[in-house]
Write a protein that holds these residues in place. Structure first.
Motif, PDB file in Angstrom:
ATOM      1  N   GLU A 108       1.020   9.513  -5.895  1.00 21.88           N
ATOM      2  CA  GLU A 108       0.368  10.875  -5.893  1.00 21.88           C
ATOM      3  C   GLU A 108       2.004  11.399  -6.968  1.00 21.88           C
ATOM      4  N   SER A 130       0.282   3.913  -2.773  1.00 23.10           N
ATOM      5  CA  SER A 130       0.218   5.854  -2.747  1.00 23.10           C
ATOM      6  C   SER A 130       1.404   6.680  -3.054  1.00 23.10           C
ATOM      7  N   SER A 140       0.902  -1.372   0.012  1.00 25.97           N
ATOM      8  CA  SER A 140      -0.229   0.007  -0.159  1.00 25.97           C
ATOM      9  C   SER A 140       1.293   1.280   0.060  1.00 25.97           C
ATOM     10  N   ARG A 141       1.721   0.705   0.691  1.00 20.21           N
ATOM     11  CA  ARG A 141       2.456   2.832   0.625  1.00 20.21           C
ATOM     12  C   ARG A 141       2.953   3.073  -0.176  1.00 20.21           C
TER      13      ARG A 141
END
Length: 329
Positions: A326, A322, A318-319
Motif C-alpha cells: 500500500e 500488505s 502478510s499484514r
C-alpha cells in the motif's frame, strides 16, 4: 708394395665421416619449404621429431631428439600451430616450440550479462562470435555434451562474464569454457555452505537464478535468498514473479492476476517448491547469496520500492507485506 692402413688412420677417417655426416643430417633441408606445423596437445619429443621429419622440415628425427635433450629439456613443447620453414635449424625450431611462438589466432570478445535467459544468451553469444545461432543450440541440446559437463541443462550455466574466444574454437569448446568458468565459483566450500542450508548444487543454481532476477541491488541478495529459503522450509509457495515471467516466455513490466494462473511447473504461485530448472544464468553475487542467506530477521515477503533504487521493502507477516504494498502504491 702395399700401404698399411693403421688403426689410428681408420679412427681418424671414421671420426671425419661421423662429423661430416652429423653436419649433413643436422643441417636444414633448405628446399624453400614453408608450412604450418601443428603440434598437438600431449605430443612428446619423439612424436614431434617424427612429425618434423615426415613434414620435410628436418633431415633426421634423431637429431631433434638429441638436441632437445641436450639444450631444451625439461621445458615442455607447447601445443599450437607454428609457421616453419625448412631453412630453420633444429635449435631454432625447438626454441620456437618451447617459447610457444604460435601463429596468432583471430579472436572475438563476448560479454554475457547476469540474469540472461539461455535462448537470449545463446543469441548474444552467436552474434558476438559472428556465427549461426544453430551452431550453439545444437550443442546445448546434445545430451552427451551436458553429461560431459555434469549439468542437467545449459539454462543457469551460461556463466555471465567477459570472455575472449579464439575463432578456431568449436561451439562445444566455447560452451565448455563458459561452464568451467562458472564451476570456479562453485567451489567445494560453496557446495558445503549450500548443503548446510539444505540445497544441493543444482538446487542452489535454480534458487540463485531466481534471486538474480528478483534482486537489483547486490546488498539485498542475501536477504532475498533468505526469504525464499524460509518459505521453502515452511512449505510456503515461493510466489516469485520472475518464475512466472519465465513461464510466460517474456519479461513484462507488470504482471496481471491472470498471468499468475498460467499452467507451468515454473509458476511458483501455483506450484510448491523450486521450479524444475534455472530461469536464467545467475552471477557470482547471487550464487554466493544462496550459500550465505540472511534469515536473521525472519523475513517472508518483499516488494519493490518502485522508486528507481532497485531496492525492496521486507516484511515478516502478510499484514506487514500488505502495508508495504500500500505504501508503495
Amino acid at each position: 708394395m702395399k700401404k698399411i692402413v693403421t688403426p689410428l688412420v681408420l679412427i681418424v677417417i671414421l671420426f671425419i665421416t661421423l662429423v661430416v655426416g652429423y653436419r649433413v643430417v643436422s643441417s636444414p633441408p633448405d628446399t624453400g619449404l614453408v608450412t604450418v606445423f601443428s603440434l598437438e596437445r600431449g605430443w612428446g619429443v619423439r612424436k614431434v621429431a617424427a612429425a618434423l621429419q615426415d613434414s620435410g622440415l628436418v633431415r633426421s628425427r634423431f637429431v631433434v631428439i638429441w638436441k632437445y635433450r641436450q639444450a631444451f629439456a625439461p621445458v615442455p613443447l607447447q601445443a599450437g600451430k607454428y609457421l616453419l620453414s625448412d631453412t630453420m635449424r633444429v635449435e631454432t625450431i625447438l626454441g620456437i616450440f618451447t617459447r610457444g611462438e604460435v601463429i596468432p589466432v583471430p579472436t572475438h570478445w563476448v560479454t554475457i550479462p547476469p540474469g540472461v535467459r539461455l535462448e537470449d544468451g545463446i543469441s548474444l553469444l552467436a552474434s558476438q562470435m559472428e556465427r549461426p545461432t544453430g551452431e550453439f543450440m545444437n550443442v546445448v541440446k546434445d545430451p552427451e555434451f551436458l553429461a560431459s559437463m555434469s549439468i542437467p541443462g545449459m539454462e543457469g550455466y551460461l556463466f555471465p562474464e567477459t570472455y575472449e574466444f579464439a575463432d578456431s574454437l568449436s561451439a562445444s569448446e566455447i560452451l565448455s569454457r563458459i561452464t568451467a568458468t562458472g564451476r570456479q565459483v562453485m567451489t567445494p566450500g560453496w557446495m558445503d555452505s549450500c548443503a548446510a542450508v539444505g540445497l544441493d548444487p543444482e538446487q542452489a543454481v535454480v534458487l540463485a537464478s531466481i534471486v538474480e532476477r528478483e534482486g537489483k541491488d547486490d546488498s539485498e541478495l542475501s536477504l532475498i535468498s533468505g526469504v525464499f529459503l524460509l518459505r521453502l522450509r515452511r512449505g510456503m509457495r515461493l510466489e516469485s514473479c520472475a518464475t512466472v515471467q519465465y513461464a510466460l516466455g517474456e519479461v513484462r513490466e507488470r504482471l496481471l492476476y491472470s498471468d499468475l494462473e498460467v499452467e507451468s511447473p515454473y509458476n511458483t504461485y501455483r506450484h510448491q517448491g523450486l521450479p524444475p530448472g534455472a530461469i536464467c544464468s545467475p552471477g557470482p553475487a547471487s550464487l554466493r547469496a544462496v550459500a550465505s542467506p540472511d534469515t536473521t530477521e525472519g523475513y517472508l515477503f518483499f516488494v519493490s520500492r518502485e522508486d528507481g533504487s532497485g531496492q525492496h521493502l521486507f516484511a515478516r507477516t502478510s499484514r506487514e507485506h500488505s502495508m508495504n504494498i500500500e505504501s508503495v502504491r
